[in-house]
Design a protein around this motif. Sequence first.
Motif, PDB file in Angstrom:
ATOM      1  N   UNK A   1      32.639   0.830  -9.286  1.00 51.43           N
ATOM      2  CA  UNK A   1      31.824  -0.547 -10.004  1.00 51.43           C
ATOM      3  C   UNK A   1      32.651  -0.746 -10.786  1.00 51.43           C
ATOM      4  N   UNK A   2      32.632  -2.092 -10.894  1.00 53.93           N
ATOM      5  CA  UNK A   2      33.083  -3.230 -11.091  1.00 53.93           C
ATOM      6  C   UNK A   2      33.097  -4.527 -12.223  1.00 53.93           C
ATOM      7  N   UNK A   3      33.504  -4.745 -13.630  1.00 52.95           N
ATOM      8  CA  UNK A   3      33.584  -6.115 -13.804  1.00 52.95           C
ATOM      9  C   UNK A   3      34.533  -6.781 -14.516  1.00 52.95           C
ATOM     10  N   UNK A   4      35.051  -8.130 -13.778  1.00 55.63           N
ATOM     11  CA  UNK A   4      35.231  -8.908 -14.067  1.00 55.63           C
ATOM     12  C   UNK A   4      35.614 -10.188 -15.119  1.00 55.63           C
ATOM     13  N   UNK A   5      36.443 -10.704 -15.125  1.00 55.86           N
ATOM     14  CA  UNK A   5      35.973 -11.546 -15.821  1.00 55.86           C
ATOM     15  C   UNK A   5      37.236 -12.920 -15.984  1.00 55.86           C
TER      16      UNK A   5
ATOM     17  N   UNK B   1      31.983 -14.116 -16.621  1.00 55.58           N
ATOM     18  CA  UNK B   1      31.837 -12.653 -15.976  1.00 55.58           C
ATOM     19  C   UNK B   1      30.972 -11.827 -15.041  1.00 55.58           C
ATOM     20  N   UNK B   2      31.634 -11.269 -14.127  1.00 53.61           N
ATOM     21  CA  UNK B   2      31.349 -11.111 -13.098  1.00 53.61           C
ATOM     22  C   UNK B   2      31.415  -9.510 -12.833  1.00 53.61           C
ATOM     23  N   UNK B   3      29.785  -8.578 -12.578  1.00 48.97           N
ATOM     24  CA  UNK B   3      29.547  -7.030 -11.771  1.00 48.97           C
ATOM     25  C   UNK B   3      29.313  -6.847 -10.566  1.00 48.97           C
ATOM     26  N   UNK B   4      29.865  -6.302 -10.137  1.00 49.23           N
ATOM     27  CA  UNK B   4      30.281  -6.069  -8.731  1.00 49.23           C
ATOM     28  C   UNK B   4      30.424  -4.480  -8.596  1.00 49.23           C
ATOM     29  N   UNK B   5      29.680  -4.091  -6.595  1.00 47.55           N
ATOM     30  CA  UNK B   5      30.279  -2.413  -6.813  1.00 47.55           C
ATOM     31  C   UNK B   5      30.605  -2.206  -5.443  1.00 47.55           C
ATOM     32  N   UNK B   6      30.566  -1.327  -4.775  1.00 44.75           N
ATOM     33  CA  UNK B   6      30.778  -0.778  -3.691  1.00 44.75           C
ATOM     34  C   UNK B   6      30.486   0.724  -3.854  1.00 44.75           C
ATOM     35  N   UNK B   7      29.040   0.867  -3.232  1.00 43.97           N
ATOM     36  CA  UNK B   7      28.094   2.305  -2.799  1.00 43.97           C
ATOM     37  C   UNK B   7      27.684   2.041  -1.599  1.00 43.97           C
ATOM     38  N   UNK B   8      28.184   2.668  -0.546  1.00 46.76           N
ATOM     39  CA  UNK B   8      28.170   2.400   0.233  1.00 46.76           C
ATOM     40  C   UNK B   8      26.446   3.042   1.292  1.00 46.76           C
ATOM     41  N   UNK B   9      25.832   4.560   0.531  1.00 49.00           N
ATOM     42  CA  UNK B   9      24.923   4.504   0.705  1.00 49.00           C
ATOM     43  C   UNK B   9      23.360   4.720  -0.663  1.00 49.00           C
TER      44      UNK B   9
END
Length: 313
Positions: free
Chosen positions: A248-252, A289-297
């Motif tokens: 899970x990530x947060x970018x700015x 501010x951007x919240x995004x994730x890689x969670x495959x199931x």
Amino acid sequence: MKKRGQAAIEMIVILAVILSILLIIIKLNSNSFSYSSRLENEAKAKTFLSDVENAAKNVYRQGIGARQKIYVVVPDNLQSINISGKTMNVVFNNGVIFSKKFSFNISGSVNSNEGNKFFLIEAKDSYVSIESDTLSVTTSTIGSTTTTSTTTTTLPITYTNTTIFYDNLENWNSSNCEHNNLWTTCNNGDGDVRRDDDDEYNGTYALKFDDHDADINYLIKCLDLGSYSKIYLKFYWKKEGLDSGEYGKIDVNMTSSSYVQVFNSGTGTSGYVANLIDITEYSSSNSCIKIHALASSNSDKFYIDDFTVIGQS
């Protein structure tokens, strides 16, 4: 001759009595001075503790990141100043202890040497920090003239916090990206970006990212952050079953730059963790501010709750 000897003895007795009286007077004056000095130091201790308490209460009410610099008088003859839990103790060399109880946790290490000092009081995530500040009165000599400069006229220095943006997910609807216009844009990609009532930190709901085979999901908030001296992100997060390469990530970003990562959950599983991130260097009139994730199931999840953007001025 006999009368002279008697007179001498009488004189010695008189001198002895006078000397005894003088010794008693000196002792009484010494005790009186000692008692007066003790009362003065005890009064200084009470004032010192009260000054620290008032500043700590002030920043605690304002919230995380609030700071105040205070000018205090540390009493003489101190053994130590101890800070632990919700208590601050001033311990004198004679064993006398003055204590101040706080309604919140405090932490820190301060110099117990007597004299005038600067203390820096700052609100942290779960406590108030109390520390000795390095700023002090300086004296410079030019020729035969000595000048002393101080900064006491500028004190106390107080920083005020403003909640620029806050989302506790309680106003979201049940479907993906139904944030009721709280966020600038949202894309659930090939999975879920939605409120969830299975594992919240506070209240009824938390933000959940799951079932993403590709990192094409996002939740973005763009804000005018240009008028603040400091900008912080405060949020609570947890991860569940994130495998190698997942996150899970947060970018700015600013208008003049691409997104920069400021947070990465890493893999694995954890309970809720509080985070406070300084993003001041990315502040502008249109910071996103951007919240995004890689969670495959469905069993791989990333949660965020009580997401707050704080401006300090």
